[in-house]
Motif scaffolding. Structure first.
Motif, short mmCIF file in Angstrom:
data_model
loop_
_atom_site.label_atom_id
_atom_site.label_comp_id
_atom_site.label_asym_id
_atom_site.label_seq_id
_atom_site.Cartn_x
_atom_site.Cartn_y
_atom_site.Cartn_z
N GLN A 96 34.50 37.55 29.01
CA GLN A 96 33.63 38.73 28.85
C GLN A 96 32.14 38.34 28.78
O GLN A 96 31.78 37.38 28.11
N HIS A 97 31.32 39.10 29.47
CA HIS A 97 29.86 38.96 29.55
C HIS A 97 29.41 37.81 30.45
O HIS A 97 28.21 37.55 30.56
N ASP A 98 30.34 37.12 31.08
CA ASP A 98 30.00 36.01 31.97
C ASP A 98 30.42 36.42 33.39
O ASP A 98 31.57 36.82 33.59
N ILE A 99 29.48 36.35 34.34
CA ILE A 99 29.83 36.81 35.70
C ILE A 99 29.92 35.67 36.71
O ILE A 99 30.01 35.90 37.91
N HIS A 100 29.84 34.42 36.26
CA HIS A 100 29.97 33.29 37.19
C HIS A 100 31.40 33.26 37.74
O HIS A 100 32.35 33.28 36.95
N ASP A 101 31.55 33.21 39.06
CA ASP A 101 32.92 33.25 39.57
C ASP A 101 33.27 32.12 40.54
O ASP A 101 34.40 32.04 41.02
N ILE A 102 32.33 31.23 40.83
CA ILE A 102 32.61 30.23 41.85
C ILE A 102 33.68 29.23 41.38
O ILE A 102 34.65 28.95 42.09
N MET A 144 40.96 30.48 31.32
CA MET A 144 39.67 31.15 31.12
C MET A 144 38.57 30.29 31.70
O MET A 144 38.57 29.07 31.52
N SER A 145 37.62 30.94 32.37
CA SER A 145 36.46 30.23 32.88
C SER A 145 35.25 30.63 32.04
O SER A 145 35.04 31.81 31.76
N LEU A 146 34.45 29.62 31.65
CA LEU A 146 33.34 29.86 30.72
C LEU A 146 32.14 29.03 31.17
O LEU A 146 32.16 27.81 31.11
N LEU A 147 31.09 29.72 31.61
CA LEU A 147 29.89 29.01 32.08
C LEU A 147 28.71 29.13 31.12
O LEU A 147 27.78 28.34 31.18
N LEU A 148 28.76 30.15 30.28
CA LEU A 148 27.61 30.40 29.39
C LEU A 148 27.98 30.08 27.94
O LEU A 148 28.99 30.58 27.43
N THR A 149 27.16 29.27 27.32
CA THR A 149 27.43 28.95 25.91
C THR A 149 27.35 30.21 25.05
O THR A 149 28.00 30.29 24.02
N THR A 150 26.57 31.19 25.51
CA THR A 150 26.47 32.44 24.74
C THR A 150 27.80 33.21 24.76
O THR A 150 27.93 34.21 24.05
N CYS A 151 28.75 32.77 25.55
CA CYS A 151 30.03 33.49 25.65
C CYS A 151 31.16 32.79 24.91
O CYS A 151 32.33 33.13 25.11
#
Ligand code: B12
Length: 208
Positions: A96-102, A144-151
Motif C-alpha cells: 500500500q502507498h507504493d506504486i513501483h511495479d517493475i 510483497m514488493s517494497l521499494l519505499l522505506t516510508t511503506c
C-alpha cells in the motif's frame, strides 16, 4: 555516450539499450542474464537520483524503458510447463502507498516462467486486498514488493491483518524490493527476504 548495457539503462539511453539487448540475444546470452544487467542499471539510475544527477522524469523514463525490455524478453522466459493442475500459486503485489511495479513484474515473470500460477494484485495493494486474495486463491506463497522505506508500515499492517484473519499458517510469505531487508523481514514475521526475483523463486520452489 553509454559504454555498456548497465550504463545505458542508468542513462536512459533507449536506442543503445534495445540494440545491445538484441546483440546479446544474438550471441546466445539468456534473457535472465540480460534482465539482471538491466536491473543493475536501474539501481545505478536510482543512485544518480540520490546524488541529484537524475530527476523524477528520468526515473519515469527509466521505468518505461525497463517495461519495453520486459515486453521483449518475457516471451523468451515463458515456461513450457503447461500442466496447470500441478502448479503452485503465488499472489504478488506492491504494498500500500507504493506504486513501483517493475521489480514486481519481473518477479511475476520469473515465477510464471518457472511454472507457477501467478496472481498479480498490482500496486498500492491494501492489507484487505491481500487478505481477499488469499481467501479467493489459496496461494502457496504470498510475495510483497517494497521499494519505499516510508511503506514499512504497509508491510507490518499487512502481516498483522493476515495474522488477525487466522491465515498466517496457510501461506509462506516473502518480501523483496529495494527497501526490504533480512532484518525487516524478520521483525515483520516474514518467512524470507529475497534480494532478487530468482532468489525468491529458488526459496519458494523448495519451501512452499
Ligand atoms: C523507476 C523508479 C521510479 C518510477 C517507478 C516506475 C515504475 N513503473 O515502477 C517512478 C518515477 C514512478 C518513481 C516514483 C517514486 N520514487 Co522511485 N525509483 C525508481 C528506481 C530508479 C528504480 C526502481 C526499479 O524499477 N528498479 C529495477 C527493479 C527490477 O528492481 P527492484 O524493484 O529492486 O526488483 C528486483 C528485486 O528487488 C526483486 N524484487 C522486487 N520486488 C520483489 C518482490 C518479491 C516477492 C520478490 C521475491 C522479489 C522482488 O526482484 C527484482 C529483480 O530481481 C528506484 C531506485 C532503486 N534503487 O530501486 C527509485 C526509488 C525506489 N524511488 C524512490 C523515491 C523516493 C520515489 C518517489 C517518492 C519520488 C518522489 N519524490 O515522488 C516516488 C514514489 C511513488 C510511489 N508512491 O510509489 C527512492 C526510495 C527511497 C527510499 N528510501 O524509500 C529510490 C530508492 C531512489 C533513490 N535512490 O532515492 N520511482
Amino acid at each position: 555516450m553509454s559504454e555498456n548495457l548497465k550504463d545505458a539503462m542508468a542513462n536512459c539511453d533507449e536506442p543503445f539499450v534495445m540494440e545491445k539487448i538484441q546483440e546479446m540475444l544474438d550471441s546466445g546470452i539468456s534473457a535472465e542474464v540480460i534482465v539482471d544487467v538491466c536491473n543493475a542499471g536501474m539501481i545505478a539510475l536510482g543512485e544518480r537520483f540520490d546524488h541529484g544527477d537524475a530527476f523524477i522524469p528520468d526515473l519515469m523514463l527509466g521505468g518505461m524503458i525497463m517495461k519495453k525490455v520486459m515486453l521483449k524478453l518475457q516471451p523468451l522466459m515463458t515456461s513450457e510447463n503447461d500442466n496447470a493442475a500441478s502448479r503452485k500459486t503465488i499472489i504478488i503485489g506492491t504494498v500500500q502507498h507504493d506504486i513501483h511495479d517493475i521489480g514486481k513484474d519481473i518477479t511475476a515473470m520469473v515465477f510464471r516462467s518457472s511454472g507457477f500460477n501467478v496472481i498479480d494484485l498490482g500496486v498500492d495493494v491494501s492489507p484487505e486486498q491481500f487478505i481477499e486474495g488469499i481467501r479467493i486463491h489459496r496461494p502457496h506463497v504470498l510475495g510483497m514488493s517494497l521499494l519505499l522505506t516510508t511503506c514499512y508500515k504497509s508491510v507490518m499492517d499487512t502481516m498483522e491483518a493476515i495474522r488477525n484473519a487466522n491465515l498466517r499458517n496457510s501461506v509462506k510469505i516473502c518480501v523483496g524490493g529495494a527497501a526490504a531487508s533480512e532484518l525487516m523481514a524478520k521483525s515483520a514475521g516474514i518467512d524470507f527476504y529475497a534480494k532478487t526475483a530468482i532468489e525468491g523463486l529458488t526459496w519458494a520452489a523448495v519451501n512452499s
